[in-house]
Design a protein around this motif. Sequence first.
Motif, PDB file in Angstrom:
ATOM      1  N   CYS A   3       0.845  -1.191   0.000  1.00  0.00           N
ATOM      2  CA  CYS A   3       0.000   0.000   0.000  1.00  0.00           C
ATOM      3  C   CYS A   3       0.885   1.246   0.000  1.00  0.00           C
ATOM      4  CB  CYS A   3      -0.890  -0.017   1.242  1.00  0.00           C
ATOM      5  SG  CYS A   3      -1.893   1.475   1.445  1.00  0.00           S
ATOM      6  N   HIS A   5       0.202   4.062   1.094  1.00  0.00           N
ATOM      7  CA  HIS A   5       0.036   4.869   2.309  1.00  0.00           C
ATOM      8  C   HIS A   5       0.601   4.192   3.552  1.00  0.00           C
ATOM      9  CE1 HIS A   5      -2.075   6.741   5.736  1.00  0.00           C
ATOM     10  NE2 HIS A   5      -1.743   7.825   5.073  1.00  0.00           N
ATOM     11  N   CYS A   6       0.177   2.953   3.824  1.00  0.00           N
ATOM     12  CA  CYS A   6       0.584   2.287   5.077  1.00  0.00           C
ATOM     13  C   CYS A   6       1.734   1.288   4.905  1.00  0.00           C
ATOM     14  CB  CYS A   6      -0.614   1.600   5.728  1.00  0.00           C
ATOM     15  SG  CYS A   6      -1.179   0.113   4.861  1.00  0.00           S
ATOM     16  N   SER A  14      -8.053  -3.941  -4.171  1.00  0.00           N
ATOM     17  CA  SER A  14      -7.472  -2.659  -3.824  1.00  0.00           C
ATOM     18  C   SER A  14      -7.811  -1.659  -4.922  1.00  0.00           C
ATOM     19  CB  SER A  14      -5.964  -2.802  -3.674  1.00  0.00           C
ATOM     20  OG  SER A  14      -5.418  -3.355  -4.864  1.00  0.00           O
ATOM     21  N   LEU A  24      -3.671   1.510  -3.028  1.00  0.00           N
ATOM     22  CA  LEU A  24      -4.178   1.661  -1.656  1.00  0.00           C
ATOM     23  C   LEU A  24      -4.841   0.362  -1.223  1.00  0.00           C
ATOM     24  CD1 LEU A  24      -5.837   5.183  -1.836  1.00  0.00           C
ATOM     25  CD2 LEU A  24      -3.809   4.566  -0.529  1.00  0.00           C
ATOM     26  N   ASN A  27      -7.930  -0.771   3.756  1.00  0.00           N
ATOM     27  CA  ASN A  27      -7.972   0.033   4.975  1.00  0.00           C
ATOM     28  C   ASN A  27      -7.606   1.504   4.742  1.00  0.00           C
ATOM     29  OD1 ASN A  27      -8.654  -2.232   6.531  1.00  0.00           O
ATOM     30  ND2 ASN A  27      -6.498  -2.797   6.713  1.00  0.00           N
ATOM     31  N   CYS A  28      -6.990   1.807   3.607  1.00  0.00           N
ATOM     32  CA  CYS A  28      -6.519   3.169   3.350  1.00  0.00           C
ATOM     33  C   CYS A  28      -7.277   3.864   2.215  1.00  0.00           C
ATOM     34  CB  CYS A  28      -5.021   3.138   3.027  1.00  0.00           C
ATOM     35  SG  CYS A  28      -3.991   2.630   4.425  1.00  0.00           S
ATOM     36  N   PHE A  31      -8.039   7.714   1.962  1.00  0.00           N
ATOM     37  CA  PHE A  31      -7.022   8.721   1.675  1.00  0.00           C
ATOM     38  C   PHE A  31      -7.094   9.241   0.244  1.00  0.00           C
ATOM     39  CE2 PHE A  31      -5.362   6.591   5.397  1.00  0.00           C
ATOM     40  CZ  PHE A  31      -5.062   7.673   6.193  1.00  0.00           C
TER      41      PHE A  31
END
Length: 93
Positions: A3, A5-6, A14, A24, A27-28, A31
């Motif tokens: 990901c 982001h994380c 995704s 992403l 869970n993200c 954003f």
Amino acid sequence: DACVHCQKEITSKSKFSTRLGGILCKNCLSFDRNAKAASMGSLASVDYIEKSSFAEALKLQMSPSIAAELATILASFLDVHLDKQIKSRKFLH
């Protein structure tokens, strides 16, 4: 793939964030609400292209649906990062 982001590994459906320049995880997704769905086949194709030589990448065969999905994602990515649409894109198709 991880990901954008994380940095956690992508293990399920995704979306590709053109704004953030990567995938992403579920869970993200908040954003980038404009992130585009990306199939596992498309993600696998991109991963192969990234890890292969140029000559090997040119040999990659993909289904028309994956090719179309990747073309849409790439066009969106270029539009966002170049701050304008590429005029030659119509010519290329």
